[in-house]
Write an enzyme that holds these catalytic residues in place. Structure first.
Site, PDB file in Angstrom:
ATOM      1  N   HIS A 186     -35.156 -36.770  16.535  1.00  0.00           N
ATOM      2  CA  HIS A 186     -35.545 -37.891  17.395  1.00  0.00           C
ATOM      3  C   HIS A 186     -36.997 -38.271  17.111  1.00  0.00           C
ATOM      4  O   HIS A 186     -37.841 -37.394  16.945  1.00  0.00           O
ATOM      5  CB  HIS A 186     -35.414 -37.505  18.873  1.00  0.00           C
ATOM      6  CG  HIS A 186     -33.994 -37.278  19.317  1.00  0.00           C
ATOM      7  ND1 HIS A 186     -33.564 -36.106  19.884  1.00  0.00           N
ATOM      8  CD2 HIS A 186     -32.920 -38.098  19.276  1.00  0.00           C
ATOM      9  CE1 HIS A 186     -32.275 -36.209  20.191  1.00  0.00           C
ATOM     10  NE2 HIS A 186     -31.861 -37.404  19.826  1.00  0.00           N
ATOM     11  N   GLY A 187     -37.296 -39.558  17.079  1.00  0.00           N
ATOM     12  CA  GLY A 187     -38.672 -40.002  16.815  1.00  0.00           C
ATOM     13  C   GLY A 187     -38.877 -40.239  15.329  1.00  0.00           C
ATOM     14  O   GLY A 187     -37.945 -40.076  14.532  1.00  0.00           O
TER      15      GLY A 187
ATOM     16  N   HIS B 239     -27.660 -38.555  15.760  1.00  0.00           N
ATOM     17  CA  HIS B 239     -28.871 -38.831  16.550  1.00  0.00           C
ATOM     18  C   HIS B 239     -30.067 -38.951  15.618  1.00  0.00           C
ATOM     19  O   HIS B 239     -30.022 -38.522  14.468  1.00  0.00           O
ATOM     20  CB  HIS B 239     -29.075 -37.708  17.574  1.00  0.00           C
ATOM     21  CG  HIS B 239     -28.137 -37.813  18.734  1.00  0.00           C
ATOM     22  ND1 HIS B 239     -28.555 -38.102  20.004  1.00  0.00           N
ATOM     23  CD2 HIS B 239     -26.794 -37.715  18.797  1.00  0.00           C
ATOM     24  CE1 HIS B 239     -27.507 -38.162  20.800  1.00  0.00           C
ATOM     25  NE2 HIS B 239     -26.412 -37.921  20.099  1.00  0.00           N
ATOM     26  N   GLY B 240     -31.137 -39.559  16.145  1.00  0.00           N
ATOM     27  CA  GLY B 240     -32.366 -39.642  15.348  1.00  0.00           C
ATOM     28  C   GLY B 240     -32.259 -40.630  14.205  1.00  0.00           C
ATOM     29  O   GLY B 240     -32.709 -40.375  13.089  1.00  0.00           O
TER      30      GLY B 240
ATOM     31  N   THR C 232     -36.271 -45.061  18.968  1.00  0.00           N
ATOM     32  CA  THR C 232     -37.709 -45.196  18.684  1.00  0.00           C
ATOM     33  C   THR C 232     -38.032 -46.528  18.002  1.00  0.00           C
ATOM     34  O   THR C 232     -39.035 -47.174  18.323  1.00  0.00           O
ATOM     35  CB  THR C 232     -38.175 -44.018  17.798  1.00  0.00           C
ATOM     36  OG1 THR C 232     -37.838 -42.815  18.485  1.00  0.00           O
ATOM     37  CG2 THR C 232     -39.665 -44.051  17.551  1.00  0.00           C
TER      38      THR C 232
ATOM     39  N   ASN D 144     -27.381 -43.470  16.543  1.00  0.00           N
ATOM     40  CA  ASN D 144     -28.306 -43.779  17.642  1.00  0.00           C
ATOM     41  C   ASN D 144     -29.669 -44.248  17.137  1.00  0.00           C
ATOM     42  O   ASN D 144     -30.273 -43.594  16.282  1.00  0.00           O
ATOM     43  CB  ASN D 144     -28.570 -42.519  18.467  1.00  0.00           C
ATOM     44  CG  ASN D 144     -27.383 -42.085  19.284  1.00  0.00           C
ATOM     45  OD1 ASN D 144     -26.316 -42.668  19.210  1.00  0.00           O
ATOM     46  ND2 ASN D 144     -27.577 -41.053  20.077  1.00  0.00           N
TER      47      ASN D 144
ATOM     48  N   ASP E 214     -26.926 -41.837  27.454  1.00  0.00           N
ATOM     49  CA  ASP E 214     -27.445 -40.946  26.407  1.00  0.00           C
ATOM     50  C   ASP E 214     -27.882 -39.625  27.071  1.00  0.00           C
ATOM     51  O   ASP E 214     -27.934 -39.533  28.308  1.00  0.00           O
ATOM     52  CB  ASP E 214     -28.617 -41.675  25.709  1.00  0.00           C
ATOM     53  CG  ASP E 214     -28.970 -41.078  24.356  1.00  0.00           C
ATOM     54  OD1 ASP E 214     -28.135 -40.371  23.770  1.00  0.00           O
ATOM     55  OD2 ASP E 214     -30.091 -41.341  23.859  1.00  0.00           O
ATOM     56  N   HIS E 215     -28.237 -38.638  26.248  1.00  0.00           N
ATOM     57  CA  HIS E 215     -28.629 -37.293  26.726  1.00  0.00           C
ATOM     58  C   HIS E 215     -28.862 -37.170  28.235  1.00  0.00           C
ATOM     59  O   HIS E 215     -29.843 -37.717  28.751  1.00  0.00           O
ATOM     60  CB  HIS E 215     -29.956 -36.876  26.072  1.00  0.00           C
ATOM     61  CG  HIS E 215     -29.889 -36.816  24.597  1.00  0.00           C
ATOM     62  ND1 HIS E 215     -29.509 -35.692  23.910  1.00  0.00           N
ATOM     63  CD2 HIS E 215     -30.151 -37.763  23.662  1.00  0.00           C
ATOM     64  CE1 HIS E 215     -29.549 -35.939  22.622  1.00  0.00           C
ATOM     65  NE2 HIS E 215     -29.928 -37.197  22.434  1.00  0.00           N
TER      66      HIS E 215
END
Ligand code: 13P
Length: 292
Positions: A180-181, A208-209, A233, A230, A82-83
């Site tokens: 994200h989160g 993402h997120g 969290t 993805n 990932d990233h």
């Protein structure tokens, strides 16, 4: 079976209107749980690693976990990075057994991002692995990267086309309003942008997120070209909360195996829920028959 390359798998997902779930693994137990969930549903799965997880464990340990669980399983499993901004780490992953790598140079201006991503393209070709790259800035915190809401930039569809045409990606990460989160308010996902980017690039999109998005949002994004979703969290929370809950409910039980089994079962149930939601159930046999 041996680990598989991400590229043909995500193309199958995009062409057939489902998405492959990609979970950021934490340890051996979570790795085993995500593959076990996929196996129960006869679905493909992506085990992905944040750079800091690799730094905590090691390339060797992570590859040995993922290979071990994948080799014992009949479903396709990808090991994806990932990233990552560090070219040396990216190359080390490709060399060590990852079957897909991600470069995240999205904080840089377009031309510099493209230039660095092209260098990663060469690494991916050298090792015969899949590749994800990012354009636009996704809000929130992922690993050591923090993008504030006011700094986030949604991906321009025409730039996306130039970027994808030059890179031949397995997955294209772009900013379409997810973060994200956990979300603070109602996420504003730009579905028209997803559709337009996908129509122009014809590249499987990595959404993402994923934590905190509604079922309806997943379904609409997947119908418009999101082929990889993805989730990180949500696992972090389940990982901690299931452990604490077990101990609170069984304060005298100091048998670690029962405790980590509670954590394993909770993680596995969470993984299975997402895989099913993304339409992955039952996709492994058709994909494998086509790939053979
Ligand atoms: P969440 O942490 O919001 O699930 O996002 C995960 C992610 O996109 C990893 O790259």
């Amino acid at each position: 079976m041996p680990l598989v390359n991400m590229k043909p798998l995500l193309r199958d997902a995009m062409d057939n209107g489902y998405a492959v779930a990609a979970f950021n693994l934490v340890d051996y137990g979570t790795t085993k749980a995500m593959v076990a969930a996929a196996e129960e549903l006869n679905a493909p799965v992506i085990c992905q690693t944040s750079a800091k997880t690799i730094q905590y464990w090691s390339h060797r340990e992570i590859v040995s976990w993922v290979r071990t669980v994948a080799e014992d399983s009949p479903v396709p499993v990808v090991l994806h990075l990932d990233h990552c901004k560090d070219l040396a780490m990216i190359e080390k992953c490709a060399q060590s057994g990852w079957t897909s790598i991600m470069i995240d140079a999205s904080a840089l201006p377009f031309e510099e991002n493209l230039e660095i991503s092209k260098r990663v393209r060469e690494i991916a070709e050298k090792y015969g692995v899949g590749m994800e790259a990012e354009l636009g800035q996704i809000m929130g915190v992922e690993d050591d990267m923090h993008v504030a809401e006011e700094d986030s930039v949604l991906t321009d569809p025409d730039d996306a086309k130039r970027f994808c045409d030059a890179l031949d990606l397995s997955a294209f990460a772009c900013a379409v309003g997810t973060a994200h989160g956990y979300y603070k308010g109602e996420p504003k996902v730009d579905f028209d942008r997803i559709q337009r980017i996908n129509a122009l690039t014809r590249t499987p999109m990595a959404l993402h997120g994923g934590t905190g998005l509604s079922d309806e949002t997943f379904a609409k994004a997947i119908a418009r070209g999101a082929a990889k979703v993805n989730i990180s969290t949500n696992l972090k929370h389940v990982f901690v909360e299931s452990f604490v809950k077990y101990h609170e409910e069984n304060p005298k039980d100091y048998e670690p195996l029962r405790l980590i089994d509670a954590q394993y079962q909770a993680s596995k149930a969470m993984f299975a829920g997402f895989i099913e939601k993304f339409g992955g159930k039952g996709r492994a046999p058709a994909y494998l028959a086509k790939a053979a």
